[in-house]
Every structure is written in structure tokens, then in C-alpha cells.
Design an enzyme around this catalytic site. Structure first.
Site, PDB file in Angstrom:
ATOM      1  N   SER A  46      60.616   7.100  31.019  1.00  0.00           N
ATOM      2  CA  SER A  46      59.628   7.721  30.382  1.00  0.00           C
ATOM      3  C   SER A  46      58.880   6.707  29.690  1.00  0.00           C
ATOM      4  O   SER A  46      57.602   7.599  28.435  1.00  0.00           O
ATOM      5  CB  SER A  46      60.036   8.556  29.343  1.00  0.00           C
ATOM      6  OG  SER A  46      61.278   8.016  28.084  1.00  0.00           O
ATOM      7  N   ASP A 352      58.836  11.367  18.558  1.00  0.00           N
ATOM      8  CA  ASP A 352      59.521  12.740  19.258  1.00  0.00           C
ATOM      9  C   ASP A 352      60.529  11.750  18.622  1.00  0.00           C
ATOM     10  O   ASP A 352      61.988  13.264  19.595  1.00  0.00           O
ATOM     11  CB  ASP A 352      59.672  13.730  20.545  1.00  0.00           C
ATOM     12  CG  ASP A 352      59.929  11.915  21.487  1.00  0.00           C
ATOM     13  OD1 ASP A 352      60.123  11.127  21.340  1.00  0.00           O
ATOM     14  OD2 ASP A 352      59.786  12.789  22.536  1.00  0.00           O
ATOM     15  N   HIS A 355      60.243   8.809  21.582  1.00  0.00           N
ATOM     16  CA  HIS A 355      59.183   7.959  22.201  1.00  0.00           C
ATOM     17  C   HIS A 355      58.194   7.727  21.356  1.00  0.00           C
ATOM     18  O   HIS A 355      58.205   7.972  20.464  1.00  0.00           O
ATOM     19  CB  HIS A 355      58.800   8.384  22.889  1.00  0.00           C
ATOM     20  CG  HIS A 355      59.644   9.532  24.620  1.00  0.00           C
ATOM     21  ND1 HIS A 355      60.148  10.504  24.310  1.00  0.00           N
ATOM     22  CD2 HIS A 355      60.325   9.055  25.211  1.00  0.00           C
ATOM     23  CE1 HIS A 355      61.227  10.819  25.390  1.00  0.00           C
ATOM     24  NE2 HIS A 355      61.102   9.808  26.125  1.00  0.00           N
TER      25      HIS A 355
END
Length: 387
Positions: A46, A352, A355
Site C-alpha cells: 500500500s 489514517d 499510511h
């Protein structure tokens, strides 16, 4: 570290990259000509996913993407990722995810990263803890298929427009290959293994990444940019259900001490394996980038660098033990709560809880792409040269 399933929970990021230098190039690197990379191919999780997991599963929702793209872009951030700043620095368009199907051009590369990816093969589904089925070996298999199919399609193309959206075969040898993966292997290990078991697994994690590089090399790739893994113990998600950890639990930065120590050990073994790779792949230019050093420097000097508390989350609702993930809705004490963005994400490091914000990603990029944290110490614009 416990990760709870949601479509946009990412994983870990390692990148086969050379870390850049901030503040200009020295006399040695300035005398070396810049490389002309016609394409960029990225493998990761990610931290560098530009839409893969969104294409494969449920799309990432607003307010993700609001700071730059002004809509969700498949990225786990409010804006650009480090891989986007890499593309900017070497003069290429932002990478489309390999799993995208509509309106996509692969002339200048492709992104095989997906949120939640690991280096080693996972033994759980994405619906349990968000671990992607597209682990590194699968991403390499997708690259091999992409390379073979693009050759066939290019030869069959009947118009210049059709060819303009496909890579030239000679560009694969001249492209830059970045790897941004490994953090999720640690997060899975923290959740499922003892410290002794995870330590015993580290050599295999490093070897599996090396195997991926060797495969790309056999396919003609020669320029590799490799990021190590960041300080996973500094992710705020670690403290969502551990509000008052004892002093011995955290380090001088307020991060989970044992997790950062494990990341440092993985990075040591990864660097040793990269050094060995250079002798195994004599025509390859392989740069090892110390992303950990950049991120811990940013976290340790957050206030001086214009950031707020590095352990405070910008997007989502996180009050005591009530947590509503960024971009989702949930009932809290009988009322519906939306996980919205904070007022000024540009002063936050964590977007968040897992990240980084675009501002933090840009800070890290500015401190790695010029080569000061790389081995060898060359900027990414010169990563095609062997040293």
C-alpha cells in the site's frame, strides 16, 4: 501489530531503490550523466499502490485523494505517494496499476503493487486482516505475463495510437525497477509469530526479495532501486487499543520499541543480501535506500519540520477505544460517525493510522531521491550507473 480488515488498509513497503540526497549533488555525482529511464516498474504494497487493490476489490473511498487528485485515486493517502514523486523526479507519468482495465496507458511502465501485499506467500485471506493475495512472487508472475503479452499486442497493433499505449520491448532493459514491500511481512509476524520465530524468518524474507530481483534481471532488467522498510513501530494503529503503554514498551520517539528493533534487523539483513546480489548480478545497478532513516528523522524532528504530533491520526474518528476508519461510517454511542479528514493534513505525518499523508511522503522523497541515504550514495536520476 493488529490490522483490521478494510479495503484500503495497506501493508508494508520496501522498494528496491537507491535513496537520494537532499540539498544538491556532490562533485562526484554531478560529473555522472543522468539516466534516461523510458519506463518505471514498481512492486510493492500500500505504500506504493496506485490503484491495484481498488481495481481488484472494493475501491478506496473519499476523503482519500482529496489533497492532490481531488477524488479517490486508489492510493492510501490524501494525495501522492513516494512512487509518484519518483515518477516526477525521473520525468515520467504517474504509474497506472497493472490491474486497471479502463483508460490506461502502459507506455512508460506499470505498477504491480497492491495494498496489503507481503514478500512471502500469505496463508490467510484478504477478508481477515487485509493481507493481499498478490504477494511478491505473484507480482513478478504478473510482470512476466505483462512483458510477454505486451510484445504480442505491440506486434499486432494496427495503428500508431494502439502502439502508443504499449511499451516498446527495448524499454524493459532501460527501465527503472523499484521495490517497495516487506512491511506487511513484519505486521503478520507480530500478529502470528513469537519474536524468535519472526527473527528466524527474516533471512527468507530477504532472500525472497532477492529472488524477485534475480527474475527481473533474467528478463533483461538492469537498474534497481530498493527501499528498506520503515519504522513500523511508529504507526499510530499500534496504540488504538493500547492507550497507556508502559515506559519500557516505547522508544525515545514514543514508538513500539520491539517492532522498530525488528525492522532494523530486517533492514540489516536486506542490505547484506543486496550487497551479495551485486556480485551475483554483475551487470545490474542496484541501489539500497535507507527509508527507515528518513522516516525516523522526520518523526523525531516532527515539530521542527512543520508537523504536528507524529502519532496523531489525521483521517478517521479515534477517541479512546472507539475507532471509525478514514472514509467509513460507524455507530458510536448510538450516533452515526463518519471518519473524516482533519482540517490541515499538510501538517500531519499519519493520514489514517497506517499510511502517510502526501506532505509526509513528499518530505521523505525529498530526503531520499538525491542519494544522501543510499548505498551507493547516488541520486535516483543516476541509478542506472554501476558503482
Amino acid at each position: 501489530m493488529e490490522f483490521f480488515w478494510r479495503p484500503n488498509v495497506g501493508g508494508v513497503v520496501l522498494v528496491l531503490c537507491l535513496l537520494g540526497v537532499v540539498g544538491g549533488e556532490d562533485s562526484v555525482t554531478s560529473a555522472t550523466p543522468s539516466c534516461s529511464f523510458p519506463a518505471l516498474y514498481n512492486f510493492g504494497d500500500s505504500n506504493s499502490d496506485t490503484g491495484g487493490i481498488s481495481a481488484a476489490f472494493e475501491p478506496i473511498q473519499a476523503p482519500y485523494g482529496e489533497a492532490f487528485f481531488h477524488k479517490p485515486s486508489g492510493r492510501d493517502s490524501d494525495g501522492r505517494l513516494i512512487v509518484d514523486f519518483i515518477a516526477e523526479r525521473i520525468g515520467l507519468p504517474y504509474l497506472s496499476a497493472y490491474l486497471n482495465t479502463l483508460g490506461t496507458s502502459y507506455r512508460h511502465g506499470a505498477n504491480f503493487a497492491t495494498g496489503g501485499s507481503t514478500i512471502r506467500k500469505p496463508n490467510e485471506t484478504i477478508f481477515e486482516y487485509g493481507i493481499s493475495p498478490f504477494f511478491l512472487e505473484m507480482q513478478i508472475a504478473q510482470f512476466n505475463q505483462f512483458k510477454a503479452r505486451s510484445r504480442d499486442l505491440y506486434e499486432q497493433a494496427k495503428t500508431p495510437y494502439e502502439k502508443s499505449r504499449l511499451p516498446n520491448q527495448e524499454d524493459f532493459a532501460k527501465a527503472l525497477y523499484t521495490f517497495d514491500i516487506g512491511q506487511n511481512d513484519l505486521s503478520v509476524g507480530f500478529r502470528k509469530l513469537s519474536s524468535e520465530q519472526l527473527l528466524a524468518a527474516l533471512p527468507d524474507i530477504a532472500n525472497q526479495l532477492a529472488k524477485a530481483v534475480q527474475t527481473i534481471y533474467k528478463q533483461g532488467g538492469r537498474s534497481f532501486w530498493i527501499h528498506n522498510t520503515g519504522p513500523v513501530g511508529c504507526l499510530p494503529v499500534n496504540f488504538f487499543y493500547n492507550l497507556n503503554p508502559p515506559p519500557s514498551y516505547v522508544d525515545q520517539y514514543g514508538c513500539v520499541k520491539t517492532q522498530n528493533e525488528m525492522a532494523v534487523e530486517l533492514n540489516k539483513q536486506l542490505k547484506d543480501r543486496v550487497i551479495k546480489l551485486r556480485s551475483e548480478l554483475p551487470e545490474a545497478a542496484i541501489t539500497y535506500v535507507d527509508v527507515y532513516a528518513a522516516k525516523i528523522r522526520m518523526i523525531g524532528n516532527a515539530k521542527a519540520e512543520g508537523f504536528s504530533d507524529p502519532l496523531k491520526v489525521c483521517c478517521g474518528y479515534h477517541v479512546k477505544y472507539d475507532h471509525v476508519w478514514c472514509g467509513t461510517k460507524a455507530l458510536v454511542n448510538g450516533s452515526e460517525v463518519f471518519g473524516a479528514s482533519c482540517e490541515n493534513p499538510s501538517t500531519s505525518i499519519s493520514w489514517d493510522g497506517v499510511h502517510y499523508t502526501q506532505a509526509a511522503n513528499q518530505w521523505v522523497a525529498n530526503h531520499i531521491l538525491n542519494g544522501s541515504l543510499s548505498d551507493p550514495p547516488i541520486p535516483i536520476t543516476q541509478a542506472c550507473h554501476r558503482h
